[in-house]
Design an enzyme around this catalytic site. Sequence first.
Site, PDB file in Angstrom:
ATOM      1  N   HIS A 286      18.029  52.206  48.785  1.00 39.86           N
ATOM      2  CA  HIS A 286      18.935  51.127  49.169  1.00 39.86           C
ATOM      3  C   HIS A 286      19.128  50.094  48.077  1.00 39.86           C
ATOM      4  O   HIS A 286      20.148  49.414  48.022  1.00 39.86           O
ATOM      5  CB  HIS A 286      18.423  50.428  50.433  1.00 39.86           C
ATOM      6  CG  HIS A 286      19.302  49.292  50.865  1.00 39.86           C
ATOM      7  ND1 HIS A 286      18.988  47.978  50.608  1.00 39.86           N
ATOM      8  CD2 HIS A 286      20.496  49.276  51.472  1.00 39.86           C
ATOM      9  CE1 HIS A 286      19.953  47.198  51.075  1.00 39.86           C
ATOM     10  NE2 HIS A 286      20.872  47.955  51.608  1.00 39.86           N
ATOM     11  N   CYS A 287      18.161  49.961  47.157  1.00 35.24           N
ATOM     12  CA  CYS A 287      18.178  48.821  46.243  1.00 35.24           C
ATOM     13  C   CYS A 287      18.899  49.080  44.931  1.00 35.24           C
ATOM     14  O   CYS A 287      19.908  48.449  44.622  1.00 35.24           O
ATOM     15  CB  CYS A 287      16.742  48.362  45.954  1.00 35.24           C
ATOM     16  SG  CYS A 287      15.912  47.634  47.376  1.00 35.24           S
ATOM     17  N   ILE A 288      18.385  49.991  44.131  1.00 37.08           N
ATOM     18  CA  ILE A 288      18.833  50.088  42.744  1.00 37.08           C
ATOM     19  C   ILE A 288      20.297  50.526  42.615  1.00 37.08           C
ATOM     20  O   ILE A 288      21.010  50.011  41.759  1.00 37.08           O
ATOM     21  CB  ILE A 288      17.898  51.013  41.940  1.00 37.08           C
ATOM     22  CG1 ILE A 288      16.461  50.511  42.054  1.00 37.08           C
ATOM     23  CG2 ILE A 288      18.297  51.031  40.477  1.00 37.08           C
ATOM     24  CD1 ILE A 288      15.452  51.385  41.360  1.00 37.08           C
TER      25      ILE A 288
END
Length: 456
Positions: A286-288
Amino acid sequence: MTGAATTSNPLDAASRVGRLLARIADRTAVIGVMGLGYVGLPLAKLLCSKGFVVYGFDTDPAKVEQLRAHHSYICHLRLDQLWAAEAAGRFVPTAEPERLAEIDAVLICVPTPLDRHHQPDLTFVERTVEQVADRMRPGTRVILESTTYPGTCRDVVKPILERDGRCSGQDFFLAYSPEREDPGNRDFVTATIPKVVGGDGEIASRLACALYGAIVETVVPVGSNEIAEAVKITENIFRAVNIALVNELKVIYDAMGIDVWHVIAAASTKPFGYMPFQPGPGLGGHCIPIDPFYLTWKAREFGVRTRFIELAGEINSDMPRRVLERLTAGIDTVHRRGLRDSAILVVGLAYKRNVDDIRESPALRLIELLDRAGARVDYFDPLVPEIPPTREHGSLQGRRSVPWPGEGLSRYHAALIVTDHDGIDYAGLVSACPLVVDTRNVCERHGLTAPHIVKA
């Protein structure tokens, strides 16, 4: 239900702060965790283990029912402490927002995706904060943990909470503390990862630091919510840019006949000035893949271009296509055929090793590319038995993992290793499959070398 105006005078607020600090110290504060996913569920578990009563809120009734039945839907997360807390009445999973009126502090851990134009989609945050605003009682601490762009608490969250005449710093206390979960990492868990905390004013910061100080080993206070928001997005951009760099080096060195993994291993012996990053088939999680675009979007408001960040995104987004090129070339060399009607086994669907999380996984993009090329594609992932609904890859929903083919591996023209889970029979894969395309260097890590192993 709409909250009435509750503005207090400073003396009332000071008295309230003292009571709130005391309730944290004696563990009588009731904590709400909104969003019981890969961030919220470990946080709820930790809070319960430290003696707090926790209400776990999620909009998905199926998750709530699974928790009530003592079933974990996150494979790597052991929840024995949570089941014990639930049995003792100290953990209450619920889909009923009305119960927000019973809590002293709410920690918001909901998704912050991108829309189809690659712009921030704060719908989940806004809806959640509106639910809190409609029901919170005076003195509630509201802490956002979801990753977002600097200024979200100030410009989005605070105005919603201040409607009906409430005042930040008196009627409620707003803070930001970015999640730092690394699913599947056994070396770092929620309690041992330092917690960055910002606040809308000194009192909000002090209250948030007190709460996190009761559950984690190290709290790192910073001067504002905006700084804390920028910390998280900086951490993820740092990773995205460096992964893009090694992905580009992989392409360059491959053209030169140089193994990038050997280069990285040797460079890692330098005790200063170097930090190893590993190339791969593309970014996942979900983040990078998402967070850099949040800062790019926000920077436009100030007339600033984010050329470096955007270039990193382009490089990482292009990696599945590069992998497909290597696979195509390998099939042509070994089988003298193209991808059309070739049988391909994709090994690993999750975005990283030993987790069942497929968010933004490059495996999904690779399967779609293979489908378009006319290949016959199966996937094997012991942790992902079926592809659930996704925002971007709806055509793949419902596909199921094949059982480990074993001796049947020889029926595939190629195996494409996308995720290097432990416990997979890589030796059997290499022995039986006529072509193995390895995007993670996992074969070499297992001491397997053969002419038909292609690194990509």
